[in-house]
Design a protein around this motif. Structure first.
Motif, PDB file in Angstrom:
ATOM      1  N   PHE A  18       0.844  -1.188   0.000  1.00 28.14           N
ATOM      2  CA  PHE A  18       0.000   0.000   0.000  1.00 28.14           C
ATOM      3  C   PHE A  18       0.882   1.243   0.000  1.00 28.14           C
ATOM      4  CE2 PHE A  18      -2.404   3.381   2.098  1.00 28.14           C
ATOM      5  CZ  PHE A  18      -3.508   3.423   1.275  1.00 28.14           C
ATOM      6  N   VAL A  19       0.650   2.101  -0.955  1.00 31.26           N
ATOM      7  CA  VAL A  19       1.360   3.378  -1.037  1.00 31.26           C
ATOM      8  C   VAL A  19       0.302   4.464  -0.887  1.00 31.26           C
ATOM      9  CG1 VAL A  19       2.778   4.866  -2.478  1.00 31.26           C
ATOM     10  CG2 VAL A  19       3.091   2.395  -2.575  1.00 31.26           C
ATOM     11  N   ASP A  20       0.454   5.298   0.121  1.00 35.45           N
ATOM     12  CA  ASP A  20      -0.524   6.357   0.356  1.00 35.45           C
ATOM     13  C   ASP A  20      -0.107   7.604  -0.417  1.00 35.45           C
ATOM     14  OD1 ASP A  20      -2.566   7.914   1.249  1.00 35.45           O
ATOM     15  OD2 ASP A  20      -1.850   8.080   3.310  1.00 35.45           O
ATOM     16  N   LEU A  21      -0.910   7.942  -1.421  1.00 36.40           N
ATOM     17  CA  LEU A  21      -0.646   9.117  -2.235  1.00 36.40           C
ATOM     18  C   LEU A  21      -1.503  10.312  -1.814  1.00 36.40           C
ATOM     19  CD1 LEU A  21      -0.359   7.362  -5.698  1.00 36.40           C
ATOM     20  CD2 LEU A  21       1.481   8.128  -4.214  1.00 36.40           C
ATOM     21  N   GLY A  22      -2.269  10.139  -0.731  1.00 39.07           N
ATOM     22  CA  GLY A  22      -3.003  11.263  -0.175  1.00 39.07           C
ATOM     23  C   GLY A  22      -4.443  11.400  -0.632  1.00 39.07           C
ATOM     24  N   HIS A  23      -4.889  10.603  -1.589  1.00 42.50           N
ATOM     25  CA  HIS A  23      -6.267  10.684  -2.063  1.00 42.50           C
ATOM     26  C   HIS A  23      -6.715   9.282  -2.476  1.00 42.50           C
ATOM     27  CE1 HIS A  23      -9.757  11.771  -4.528  1.00 42.50           C
ATOM     28  NE2 HIS A  23      -9.768  12.892  -3.807  1.00 42.50           N
ATOM     29  N   PRO A  24      -7.944   8.891  -2.125  1.00 40.93           N
ATOM     30  CA  PRO A  24      -8.409   7.542  -2.469  1.00 40.93           C
ATOM     31  C   PRO A  24      -8.359   7.246  -3.974  1.00 40.93           C
ATOM     32  CG  PRO A  24      -9.939   8.566  -0.946  1.00 40.93           C
ATOM     33  CD  PRO A  24      -8.931   9.608  -1.324  1.00 40.93           C
ATOM     34  N   PHE A  25      -8.649   8.237  -4.801  1.00 40.03           N
ATOM     35  CA  PHE A  25      -8.595   8.037  -6.256  1.00 40.03           C
ATOM     36  C   PHE A  25      -7.184   7.646  -6.691  1.00 40.03           C
ATOM     37  CE2 PHE A  25      -7.573   9.899 -10.409  1.00 40.03           C
ATOM     38  CZ  PHE A  25      -8.452   9.185 -11.213  1.00 40.03           C
ATOM     39  N   LEU A  26      -6.191   8.405  -6.237  1.00 33.75           N
ATOM     40  CA  LEU A  26      -4.801   8.118  -6.592  1.00 33.75           C
ATOM     41  C   LEU A  26      -4.338   6.795  -5.996  1.00 33.75           C
ATOM     42  CD1 LEU A  26      -3.235  11.661  -6.128  1.00 33.75           C
ATOM     43  CD2 LEU A  26      -3.848  10.532  -8.273  1.00 33.75           C
ATOM     44  N   ASN A  27      -4.755   6.511  -4.757  1.00 30.96           N
ATOM     45  CA  ASN A  27      -4.372   5.255  -4.116  1.00 30.96           C
ATOM     46  C   ASN A  27      -4.889   4.050  -4.891  1.00 30.96           C
ATOM     47  OD1 ASN A  27      -3.138   6.708  -2.076  1.00 30.96           O
ATOM     48  ND2 ASN A  27      -4.851   6.500  -0.660  1.00 30.96           N
ATOM     49  N   ARG A  28      -6.145   4.074  -5.264  1.00 29.24           N
ATOM     50  CA  ARG A  28      -6.731   2.946  -5.996  1.00 29.24           C
ATOM     51  C   ARG A  28      -6.129   2.800  -7.384  1.00 29.24           C
ATOM     52  NH1 ARG A  28     -13.110   2.490  -4.488  1.00 29.24           N
ATOM     53  NH2 ARG A  28     -12.830   2.619  -2.251  1.00 29.24           N
ATOM     54  N   THR A  29      -5.933   3.916  -8.057  1.00 32.38           N
ATOM     55  CA  THR A  29      -5.355   3.872  -9.400  1.00 32.38           C
ATOM     56  C   THR A  29      -3.947   3.296  -9.362  1.00 32.38           C
ATOM     57  OG1 THR A  29      -6.692   5.774 -10.051  1.00 32.38           O
ATOM     58  CG2 THR A  29      -4.781   5.267 -11.414  1.00 32.38           C
ATOM     59  N   PHE A  30      -3.130   3.765  -8.445  1.00 26.59           N
ATOM     60  CA  PHE A  30      -1.759   3.274  -8.335  1.00 26.59           C
ATOM     61  C   PHE A  30      -1.732   1.811  -7.903  1.00 26.59           C
ATOM     62  CE2 PHE A  30       2.460   2.982  -6.265  1.00 26.59           C
ATOM     63  CZ  PHE A  30       3.231   3.309  -7.362  1.00 26.59           C
ATOM     64  N   ASP A  31      -2.635   1.426  -7.004  1.00 25.04           N
ATOM     65  CA  ASP A  31      -2.723   0.032  -6.569  1.00 25.04           C
ATOM     66  C   ASP A  31      -3.070  -0.881  -7.745  1.00 25.04           C
ATOM     67  OD1 ASP A  31      -2.731  -1.941  -4.391  1.00 25.04           O
ATOM     68  OD2 ASP A  31      -4.883  -2.074  -4.801  1.00 25.04           O
ATOM     69  N   GLY A  32      -4.033  -0.463  -8.570  1.00 27.31           N
ATOM     70  CA  GLY A  32      -4.384  -1.240  -9.758  1.00 27.31           C
ATOM     71  C   GLY A  32      -3.218  -1.352 -10.719  1.00 27.31           C
ATOM     72  N   PHE A  33      -2.501  -0.248 -10.897  1.00 20.76           N
ATOM     73  CA  PHE A  33      -1.327  -0.246 -11.772  1.00 20.76           C
ATOM     74  C   PHE A  33      -0.289  -1.246 -11.281  1.00 20.76           C
ATOM     75  CE2 PHE A  33       2.956   1.196 -12.760  1.00 20.76           C
ATOM     76  CZ  PHE A  33       2.894   1.324 -14.140  1.00 20.76           C
ATOM     77  N   LEU A  34       0.025  -1.199  -9.989  1.00 18.15           N
ATOM     78  CA  LEU A  34       1.053  -2.090  -9.441  1.00 18.15           C
ATOM     79  C   LEU A  34       0.650  -3.560  -9.530  1.00 18.15           C
ATOM     80  CD1 LEU A  34       2.371  -0.335  -6.201  1.00 18.15           C
ATOM     81  CD2 LEU A  34       3.549  -0.648  -8.370  1.00 18.15           C
ATOM     82  N   LYS A  35      -0.559  -3.871  -9.089  1.00 21.07           N
ATOM     83  CA  LYS A  35      -0.968  -5.279  -9.031  1.00 21.07           C
ATOM     84  C   LYS A  35      -1.086  -5.906 -10.412  1.00 21.07           C
ATOM     85  CE  LYS A  35      -3.170  -5.114  -4.545  1.00 21.07           C
ATOM     86  NZ  LYS A  35      -4.414  -5.117  -3.791  1.00 21.07           N
ATOM     87  N   ILE A  36      -1.769  -5.251 -11.313  1.00 19.28           N
ATOM     88  CA  ILE A  36      -1.950  -5.830 -12.639  1.00 19.28           C
ATOM     89  C   ILE A  36      -0.684  -5.701 -13.470  1.00 19.28           C
ATOM     90  CG2 ILE A  36      -3.352  -5.810 -14.735  1.00 19.28           C
ATOM     91  CD1 ILE A  36      -4.738  -6.873 -12.154  1.00 19.28           C
ATOM     92  N   GLY A  37       0.101  -4.660 -13.236  1.00 20.94           N
ATOM     93  CA  GLY A  37       1.396  -4.554 -13.894  1.00 20.94           C
ATOM     94  C   GLY A  37       2.296  -5.717 -13.519  1.00 20.94           C
ATOM     95  N   ALA A  38       2.250  -6.122 -12.247  1.00 18.70           N
ATOM     96  CA  ALA A  38       3.027  -7.281 -11.803  1.00 18.70           C
ATOM     97  C   ALA A  38       2.528  -8.559 -12.466  1.00 18.70           C
ATOM     98  CB  ALA A  38       2.956  -7.406 -10.284  1.00 18.70           C
TER      99      ALA A  38
END
Length: 146
Positions: A18-38
């Protein structure tokens, strides 16, 4: 007539970053990027390992090629997933409800945007939008079933 039944389950280990980017929109987007990118990078690694084993050779050039391909595929898959997750979250916030329609609209918008960015014609963009919406909706319904 007697019957026997075997039941069991399978549970895979989970790793959550989990990387906290300060906003739920950014957190979810980055989480999706990391998980599916992996997932995309892992797919390439498995595919290339199979080819190397079947050919019986491993070279420095092949490893460099594999690493570049893993980065490219991981970035592509992650970008599509991040875009979809961000779209779905944004639609959820605009509509004020969480249901399958968010997935459908988010998938359609993601399919259309990715297709338009690839310089496709209008017909292809529409087909990709319909496909994105259908796949996202089906994934939500399958998730409800299980």
């Amino acid at each position: 007539m007697p019957r026997s039944r075997i039941s069991g389950g399978f549970s895979a280990p989970t790793i959550d970053v989990f990387v906290d980017l300060g906003h739920p929109f950014l957190n979810r987007t980055f989480d999706g990027f990391l998980k599916i990118g992996a997932v995309g990078a892992s797919r390439v690694a498995a595919e290339e390992a199979y080819y190397s084993i079947s050919k019986g050779t491993v070279s420095k050039h092949r490893l460099e090629h594999t690493l570049k391909k893993m980065c490219k595929e991981g970035a592509l898959w992650g970008t599509v997933a991040g875009l979809y997750v961000g779209m779905e979250y944004g639609i959820e916030r605009v509509r004020g409800t969480r249901d399958w329609k968010n997935a459908m609209i988010g998938g359609a918008m993601t399919g259309a945007l990715i297709s338009a960015a690839s310089n496709n014609n209008r017909d292809r963009i529409m087909v990709d939008a319909i496909t994105g919406g259908a796949v996202a909706t089906a994934a939500v319904f399958i998730n409800y079933i299980t």
